[in-house]
Design a protein around this motif. Structure first.
Motif, PDB file in Angstrom:
ATOM      1  N   THR A  24      35.884  42.131  40.791  1.00 53.58           N
ATOM      2  CA  THR A  24      34.575  42.504  40.262  1.00 53.58           C
ATOM      3  C   THR A  24      33.550  41.547  40.874  1.00 53.58           C
ATOM      4  N   PRO A  25      32.283  41.929  40.901  1.00 53.47           N
ATOM      5  CA  PRO A  25      31.276  41.013  41.439  1.00 53.47           C
ATOM      6  C   PRO A  25      31.253  39.661  40.719  1.00 53.47           C
ATOM      7  N   THR A  26      31.493  39.677  39.420  1.00 55.85           N
ATOM      8  CA  THR A  26      31.519  38.426  38.656  1.00 55.85           C
ATOM      9  C   THR A  26      32.688  37.550  39.086  1.00 55.85           C
ATOM     10  N   GLN A  27      33.858  38.153  39.256  1.00 54.69           N
ATOM     11  CA  GLN A  27      35.022  37.386  39.700  1.00 54.69           C
ATOM     12  C   GLN A  27      34.787  36.790  41.078  1.00 54.69           C
ATOM     13  N   LEU A  29      31.956  36.037  42.487  1.00 53.45           N
ATOM     14  CA  LEU A  29      30.962  34.966  42.371  1.00 53.45           C
ATOM     15  C   LEU A  29      31.586  33.699  41.805  1.00 53.45           C
ATOM     16  N   ILE A  30      32.375  33.839  40.757  1.00 54.40           N
ATOM     17  CA  ILE A  30      33.009  32.671  40.141  1.00 54.40           C
ATOM     18  C   ILE A  30      33.948  31.976  41.120  1.00 54.40           C
ATOM     19  N   TRP A  31      34.784  32.740  41.825  1.00 55.08           N
ATOM     20  CA  TRP A  31      35.698  32.138  42.791  1.00 55.08           C
ATOM     21  C   TRP A  31      34.940  31.469  43.929  1.00 55.08           C
ATOM     22  N   THR A  32      33.851  32.090  44.384  1.00 57.63           N
ATOM     23  CA  THR A  32      33.049  31.499  45.458  1.00 57.63           C
ATOM     24  C   THR A  32      32.425  30.192  45.012  1.00 57.63           C
TER      25      THR A  32
END
Length: 63
Positions: A24-27, A29-32
């Motif tokens: 997901t876009p949130t995942q 972003l968090i991993w980045t």
């Protein structure tokens, strides 16, 4: 030592980019952010745990 750290971060970011379709876009972003701001733990966590999370793509076998 710092060259290895930069290489580790780059490898993790490229891997996150390739896996972005199944995250997901949130995942993503968090991993980045984790990879960038927590230099050793973030990339190692992604490469050992994160790549395996999420749905596994179904591969078709052409005969």
């Amino acid at each position: 030592m710092s060259v290895l750290l930069v290489v580790l971060v780059i490898v993790a970011l490229v891997s996150i980019g390739r896996a972005a379709k199944r995250l997901t876009p949130t995942q993503a972003l968090i991993w980045t952010l984790l990879t960038i701001f927590v230099p050793v733990v973030g990339p190692v966590a992604w490469l050992s745990i994160g790549r395996r999370s999420g749905p596994t793509p179904v591969r078709s076998h052409a005969d």
